[in-house]
Motif scaffolding. Sequence first.
Motif, PDB file in Angstrom:
ATOM      1  N   UNK A 423       0.785  -1.230   0.000  1.00  0.00           N
ATOM      2  CA  UNK A 423       0.000   0.000   0.000  1.00  0.00           C
ATOM      3  C   UNK A 423       0.809   1.267   0.000  1.00  0.00           C
ATOM      4  N   UNK A 424       1.992   1.240   0.612  1.00  0.00           N
ATOM      5  CA  UNK A 424       2.809   2.443   0.751  1.00  0.00           C
ATOM      6  C   UNK A 424       4.202   2.292   0.171  1.00  0.00           C
ATOM      7  N   UNK A 425       4.471   1.147  -0.448  1.00  0.00           N
ATOM      8  CA  UNK A 425       5.783   0.887  -1.024  1.00  0.00           C
ATOM      9  C   UNK A 425       6.880   1.062   0.029  1.00  0.00           C
ATOM     10  N   UNK A 426       6.558   0.654   1.259  1.00  0.00           N
ATOM     11  CA  UNK A 426       7.475   0.828   2.388  1.00  0.00           C
ATOM     12  C   UNK A 426       8.134  -0.511   2.710  1.00  0.00           C
ATOM     13  N   UNK A 427       9.173  -0.839   1.980  1.00  0.00           N
ATOM     14  CA  UNK A 427       9.845  -2.116   2.188  1.00  0.00           C
ATOM     15  C   UNK A 427      10.575  -2.163   3.540  1.00  0.00           C
ATOM     16  N   UNK A 428      11.165  -1.055   3.940  1.00  0.00           N
ATOM     17  CA  UNK A 428      11.880  -1.027   5.218  1.00  0.00           C
ATOM     18  C   UNK A 428      10.921  -1.285   6.375  1.00  0.00           C
ATOM     19  N   UNK A 454      10.072  -4.588  -3.820  1.00  0.00           N
ATOM     20  CA  UNK A 454       8.693  -4.815  -3.399  1.00  0.00           C
ATOM     21  C   UNK A 454       8.292  -6.271  -3.629  1.00  0.00           C
ATOM     22  N   UNK A 455       8.664  -6.808  -4.774  1.00  0.00           N
ATOM     23  CA  UNK A 455       8.330  -8.195  -5.108  1.00  0.00           C
ATOM     24  C   UNK A 455       9.059  -9.165  -4.178  1.00  0.00           C
ATOM     25  N   UNK A 456      10.303  -8.859  -3.853  1.00  0.00           N
ATOM     26  CA  UNK A 456      11.062  -9.730  -2.958  1.00  0.00           C
ATOM     27  C   UNK A 456      10.481  -9.720  -1.545  1.00  0.00           C
ATOM     28  N   UNK A 457      10.057  -8.548  -1.080  1.00  0.00           N
ATOM     29  CA  UNK A 457       9.449  -8.471   0.247  1.00  0.00           C
ATOM     30  C   UNK A 457       8.144  -9.256   0.281  1.00  0.00           C
ATOM     31  N   UNK A 458       7.372  -9.155  -0.796  1.00  0.00           N
ATOM     32  CA  UNK A 458       6.145  -9.941  -0.861  1.00  0.00           C
ATOM     33  C   UNK A 458       6.456 -11.435  -0.737  1.00  0.00           C
ATOM     34  N   UNK A 459       7.480 -11.894  -1.427  1.00  0.00           N
ATOM     35  CA  UNK A 459       7.880 -13.295  -1.324  1.00  0.00           C
ATOM     36  C   UNK A 459       8.276 -13.679   0.094  1.00  0.00           C
ATOM     37  N   UNK A 460       8.962 -12.764   0.781  1.00  0.00           N
ATOM     38  CA  UNK A 460       9.342 -13.013   2.174  1.00  0.00           C
ATOM     39  C   UNK A 460       8.106 -13.160   3.057  1.00  0.00           C
TER      40      UNK A 460
END
Length: 554
Positions: A423-428, A454-460
């Motif tokens: 929603x906020x593109x806030x990966x950190x 963003x895609x990698x964080x989603x996978x995590x």
Amino acid sequence: MKPEMKKYMIVAAMAGLLGTAACNKLEIAPKDEINDREMAYKNDVIRNQILTGIYSLLYNDATWGNMIPIRLEAATDVQITRMSTSGSPENNSHTSQSDLVEENWRVLYQGINAANEFLYYSDLYVPDGENKTQSMGEARFLRAYFYFTLVRLYGDVPFRTQPTFDVVNTDIARTSAVEVYDFIVKELEKAQGELGDPLEVSYGRVSKTAAQTALADVYLNLAGELMKNRLPADSTSELMHRRAAYWCEQVLANPAHDIAATEYSTVFLNQVRSVTNVAEQVWELQPKYMIEEGYRCDSRLGKYNGMGNAVDGVYNARAAIYAGIPLRNLYGKLSADDLENDDRYDWNCPWTRIGAGSKLGSPVYVEIDRQHRNIYRLFPGKWRTIFANTVAESSDINYSGARLSIYRIADVHLMYAEALNAGSDDQAGAIAQINKVRARAHASAIPDSPMPSKEEVFGLIVDERARELCYEGKRRFDLIRWGLYETKVREAAKTYENPQPNASWVTTAMLAGFVNFNAARHEILPIPQSEISRNALIPQSEQNEGWGGNRKWK
């Protein structure tokens, strides 16, 4: 049970009439046994007992007592099953006439109509006051949650907010899930304003933070694959995720909850031992207090998905579910050290079973196939009923008495991570939330340099939710809303294609869920055939696509 409670059991039973055409067959007590509702609802003790009856439907064998966290979860990537009954959801052989599908639908609507009646009569008869506000907030929440469960399982569903007083003109057409979701959001928003703080309400009852968590969950599902092409153009995925983030923030700001307060294994030992744990549990079902008030309550946790083997007079479990190879592999995916350090690995996928010589609260663990490390036969160890309060609960092959989390604070942290990332593109910010969950489990921290995409964080997040929440009834719902159900099932099937030591132990029946999987139908359940046969407004053509009808569900 107190005499006055027994006297008014019929009131609670009457509150269970179904809200759809499925109520054509009713068992109603003679009129002289039906006590005056006004008297019942004005009595706080009796009204509370009626409300408890609504809660008990959530822990029915056809809902969260078995069907959702065990049967449906067995048909995902993180489990396999040795249950091989034809027509069952755990191996994707169910049909519109399967008993568990029929019963799931019936019980969910029973809960809706019971809540409709409770709200109707409480509004009519109960004087305004704190007790009325809290109890109506609970009933409002429960009705919304029953509907939330229905739309995720069946798509468009019959919708009614008034009680069914008789069996005449009960046919209802299917209502768009968009309209039902709109109702769910409004009801949960109202309920969170009526409900008390988690430290103020009776443990096991829904509180303000339970409603706020449910709102976050609802918005994540509105952002999901089943709904993204059905919502208005201004209801973007980013907006839905930001709304989910807002409600997560409200929950995480409440000092009653604290993920660092309880070790991972203790969370589930507490559930087996019936120990109160407000810090972790945002909403937890308690079968014992429901049973004490005269309601049937099923808790198969740690029995159907428990550790083998039987120890006469001390411990028993059907042990019909096994941790899947993909789940085991997830624990070492980020770091090989996690196989030693992540508390969740040995707890959720132990290489052990309960051995002879075990006593209540003092198990003797026996290693399974130490030489070959048979990864085909890992018992789920999440609810170790050998630690139950009584021998009866430990030794019963079916009923455990264990509590079940509908929402834990760890779940909220991971929802928040997902909402921040999407929603906020806030990966950190997302990684910080994931690491709170991993820190409690003593797993290695995810580095934030270089910053994952963003895609990698989603996978995590996809992986972390499996590691943390496996067996809790979350995985199937998660994979479907992410549009990953078919992908993960196909990937899981491949892990069994190259036999490892002791692979001969895996039977064809245990892998039937992978073989039978059909994406055109298994992301949704069929409308039960009994409902179609009884309800003139849901003809066969209105059955879900993939199940013999034309009703689109995404």
